[in-house]
Design a protein around this motif. Structure first.
Motif, PDB file in Angstrom:
ATOM      1  N   PHE A 187       4.829  -4.614   1.962  1.00  0.00           N
ATOM      2  CA  PHE A 187       4.832  -3.922   0.664  1.00  0.00           C
ATOM      3  C   PHE A 187       5.232  -2.454   0.853  1.00  0.00           C
ATOM      4  CE2 PHE A 187       1.657  -7.272  -0.512  1.00  0.00           C
ATOM      5  CZ  PHE A 187       2.436  -7.873  -1.479  1.00  0.00           C
ATOM      6  N   CYS A 188       4.680  -1.843   1.926  1.00  0.00           N
ATOM      7  CA  CYS A 188       5.014  -0.436   2.197  1.00  0.00           C
ATOM      8  C   CYS A 188       6.518  -0.306   2.412  1.00  0.00           C
ATOM      9  CB  CYS A 188       4.282   0.071   3.437  1.00  0.00           C
ATOM     10  SG  CYS A 188       2.497  -0.098   3.320  1.00  0.00           S
ATOM     11  N   VAL A 234       5.507   7.825  -2.664  1.00  0.00           N
ATOM     12  CA  VAL A 234       4.849   6.515  -2.706  1.00  0.00           C
ATOM     13  C   VAL A 234       3.514   6.635  -3.461  1.00  0.00           C
ATOM     14  CG1 VAL A 234       5.899   5.402  -0.691  1.00  0.00           C
ATOM     15  CG2 VAL A 234       3.995   6.942  -0.355  1.00  0.00           C
ATOM     16  N   ASP A 235       3.104   5.537  -4.058  1.00  0.00           N
ATOM     17  CA  ASP A 235       1.924   5.586  -4.937  1.00  0.00           C
ATOM     18  C   ASP A 235       0.627   5.971  -4.224  1.00  0.00           C
ATOM     19  OD1 ASP A 235       2.683   4.725  -7.737  1.00  0.00           O
ATOM     20  OD2 ASP A 235       3.663   3.183  -6.563  1.00  0.00           O
ATOM     21  N   CYS A 236       0.523   5.647  -2.921  1.00  0.00           N
ATOM     22  CA  CYS A 236      -0.730   5.938  -2.220  1.00  0.00           C
ATOM     23  C   CYS A 236      -0.898   7.432  -1.923  1.00  0.00           C
ATOM     24  CB  CYS A 236      -0.809   5.128  -0.933  1.00  0.00           C
ATOM     25  SG  CYS A 236       0.645   5.309   0.099  1.00  0.00           S
ATOM     26  N   CYS A 260      -3.837   6.425   4.762  1.00  0.00           N
ATOM     27  CA  CYS A 260      -3.371   5.041   4.728  1.00  0.00           C
ATOM     28  C   CYS A 260      -2.126   4.877   5.587  1.00  0.00           C
ATOM     29  CB  CYS A 260      -3.242   4.647   3.277  1.00  0.00           C
ATOM     30  SG  CYS A 260      -1.693   4.379   2.645  1.00  0.00           S
ATOM     31  N   CYS A 302       8.159   0.038  -0.847  1.00  0.00           N
ATOM     32  CA  CYS A 302       8.018   1.408  -1.383  1.00  0.00           C
ATOM     33  C   CYS A 302       8.972   2.357  -0.673  1.00  0.00           C
ATOM     34  CB  CYS A 302       6.597   1.917  -1.183  1.00  0.00           C
ATOM     35  SG  CYS A 302       5.401   1.036  -2.151  1.00  0.00           S
ATOM     36  N   LEU A 332       1.258   3.147   6.617  1.00  0.00           N
ATOM     37  CA  LEU A 332       2.306   2.401   5.906  1.00  0.00           C
ATOM     38  C   LEU A 332       2.830   1.294   6.819  1.00  0.00           C
ATOM     39  CD1 LEU A 332       4.303   5.307   4.210  1.00  0.00           C
ATOM     40  CD2 LEU A 332       2.043   4.431   3.688  1.00  0.00           C
ATOM     41  N   PHE A 336      -0.221  -2.937  -5.038  1.00  0.00           N
ATOM     42  CA  PHE A 336       0.326  -3.949  -4.127  1.00  0.00           C
ATOM     43  C   PHE A 336      -0.760  -4.494  -3.189  1.00  0.00           C
ATOM     44  CE2 PHE A 336       5.047  -2.511  -3.894  1.00  0.00           C
ATOM     45  CZ  PHE A 336       5.442  -3.577  -4.661  1.00  0.00           C
ATOM     46  N   LEU A 337      -1.595  -3.575  -2.697  1.00  0.00           N
ATOM     47  CA  LEU A 337      -2.551  -3.973  -1.653  1.00  0.00           C
ATOM     48  C   LEU A 337      -3.981  -4.160  -2.174  1.00  0.00           C
ATOM     49  CD1 LEU A 337      -1.155  -1.825   1.286  1.00  0.00           C
ATOM     50  CD2 LEU A 337      -0.998  -4.282   1.000  1.00  0.00           C
ATOM     51  N   THR A 377      -5.626   1.052  -1.561  1.00  0.00           N
ATOM     52  CA  THR A 377      -4.608   2.110  -1.601  1.00  0.00           C
ATOM     53  C   THR A 377      -3.723   2.080  -2.842  1.00  0.00           C
ATOM     54  OG1 THR A 377      -3.208   0.670  -0.290  1.00  0.00           O
ATOM     55  CG2 THR A 377      -4.348   2.409   0.892  1.00  0.00           C
ATOM     56  N   CYS A 378      -3.324   0.900  -3.268  1.00  0.00           N
ATOM     57  CA  CYS A 378      -2.350   0.816  -4.363  1.00  0.00           C
ATOM     58  C   CYS A 378      -2.394  -0.597  -4.957  1.00  0.00           C
ATOM     59  CB  CYS A 378      -0.956   1.107  -3.810  1.00  0.00           C
ATOM     60  SG  CYS A 378      -0.417  -0.175  -2.667  1.00  0.00           S
TER      61      CYS A 378
HETATM   62  S1  SF4 Z   1       2.491  -0.531  -0.463  1.00  0.00           S
HETATM   63 FE1  SF4 Z   1       2.102   0.878   1.256  1.00  0.00          FE
HETATM   64  S2  SF4 Z   1       3.513   2.632   0.907  1.00  0.00           S
HETATM   65 FE2  SF4 Z   1       3.410   1.466  -1.009  1.00  0.00          FE
HETATM   66  S3  SF4 Z   1       1.886   2.543  -2.147  1.00  0.00           S
HETATM   67 FE3  SF4 Z   1       0.863   0.813  -1.116  1.00  0.00          FE
HETATM   68  S4  SF4 Z   1       0.065   1.659   0.833  1.00  0.00           S
HETATM   69 FE4  SF4 Z   1       1.584   3.134   0.010  1.00  0.00          FE
END
Ligand code: SF4
Length: 287
Positions: free
Chosen positions: A265-266, A221-223, A259, A269, A261, A239-240, A236-237
């Motif tokens: 969004f998580c 996952v990107d985070c 972070c 991922c 999950l 998405f967020l 974190t990423c």
């Molecule tokens: S959406 Fe959640 S799992 Fe996906 S990269 Fe962002 S923090 Fe990590």
């Protein structure tokens, strides 16, 4: 009534390798149907990140082994100081421009080649096209998006770039069918590319995804190795970005590496089992 308590997994980032920069959070000329960004309905918001925030971010991360800086958005190429920021980031490492491609014509591609030739670091492009049929693509993006995307690919190829085509699988088709048909279209348009440069990511409606059956973290996952710098702080990423649930701190000088999950969004991922935003350089032969 039975109470069920769900405990989310926590990911701790070991190394910051991917630095995402949110060039604008809400400004885009396409506003696709399936985008994870909630665009304001009527207003045009021009909320571009300040160049000084980026300079500070780069200074704060000098000790990190950043392999790639991703210019993201909404649409990053709408930023009025786009060229300055691109050159600034290229001094540090490879830069990936995540764009819908509509701002890339022949003149821009020629200019980008000139910028690329000034440095030993690489400019990588991620161009979004979501379907190999023009009508289906434009139905979810905007009228003309398909041709804009193809023109961008054609001009970038002409100047020796080898872009990654990012396909959000909105219609949930088998990946082999998507790849096969995309390659046919590219061949018809004289665009040289291969399967390795087509990055298919699954699409789930974040509003209807089932949160009760949270998937186990088994992919990447990107985070885990990235953070996004925005005009409001670090998240974190992509998405967020701007979402309090993904907030890590106010600067890259001091931010949390942990972070939880726990968002829908998580869940996307975890279901996809691969990075949605970052490039897996082992998987993609970028040349
Ligand atoms: S959406 Fe959640 S799992 Fe996906 S990269 Fe962002 S923090 Fe990590």
């Amino acid at each position: 009534m039975k109470n069920i308590i769900y405990q989310s997994e926590v990911v701790t980032m070991e190394n910051l390798n991917n630095l995402f920069i949110e060039m604008t959070s809400k400004f885009c000329n396409q506003r696709c149907k399936h985008c994870y960004i909630d665009f304001p309905k009527y207003k045009k918001v021009e909320d571009f990140i300040d160049v000084d925030i980026i300079k500070n971010g780069l200074n704060d991360t000098v000790k990190n082994d950043i392999k790639c800086i991703y210019l993201t958005g909404a649409e990053p190429m709408t930023h009025p100081d786009f060229n300055v920021i691109l050159r600034l980031c290229l001094k540090r490492c490879d830069v990936c421009i995540c764009t819908n491609g509509s701002f890339i014509n022949e003149k821009k591609a020629r200019f980008l080649k000139k910028v690329a030739d000034e440095t030993t670091n690489e400019i990588i492009f991620k161009i979004s096209i979501d379907h190999y049929e023009e009508l289906k693509n434009d139905e979810i993006r905007y009228r003309g998006a398909f041709r804009h995307g193809l023109f961008a690919l054609k001009y970038l190829s002409k100047y020796n770039f080898n872009p990654i085509i990012t396909v959000t699988n909105y219609y949930n088709e088998p990946e082999e069918i998507l790849c096969k048909n995309f390659l046919k279209v590219f061949e018809n348009y004289g665009i040289e590319t291969d399967k390795a440069h087509i990055h298919i990511i699954p699409w789930y409606d974040k509003n209807s995804i089932e949160m009760e059956k949270f998937d186990i973290h088994t992919g990447k996952v990107d985070c885990e190795n990235g953070r996004i710098l925005t005009s409001k702080g670090v998240y974190t990423c992509p998405f967020l970005a701007g979402d309090y649930r993904g907030r890590c701190g106010s600067s890259l000088n001091d931010y949390t590496k942990k972070c939880a999950l726990e968002t829908s969004f998580c869940q996307i991922c975890l279901k996809s089992k691969k990075q949605i935003f970052g490039i897996d350089f082992k998987e993609f032969a970028i040349s």
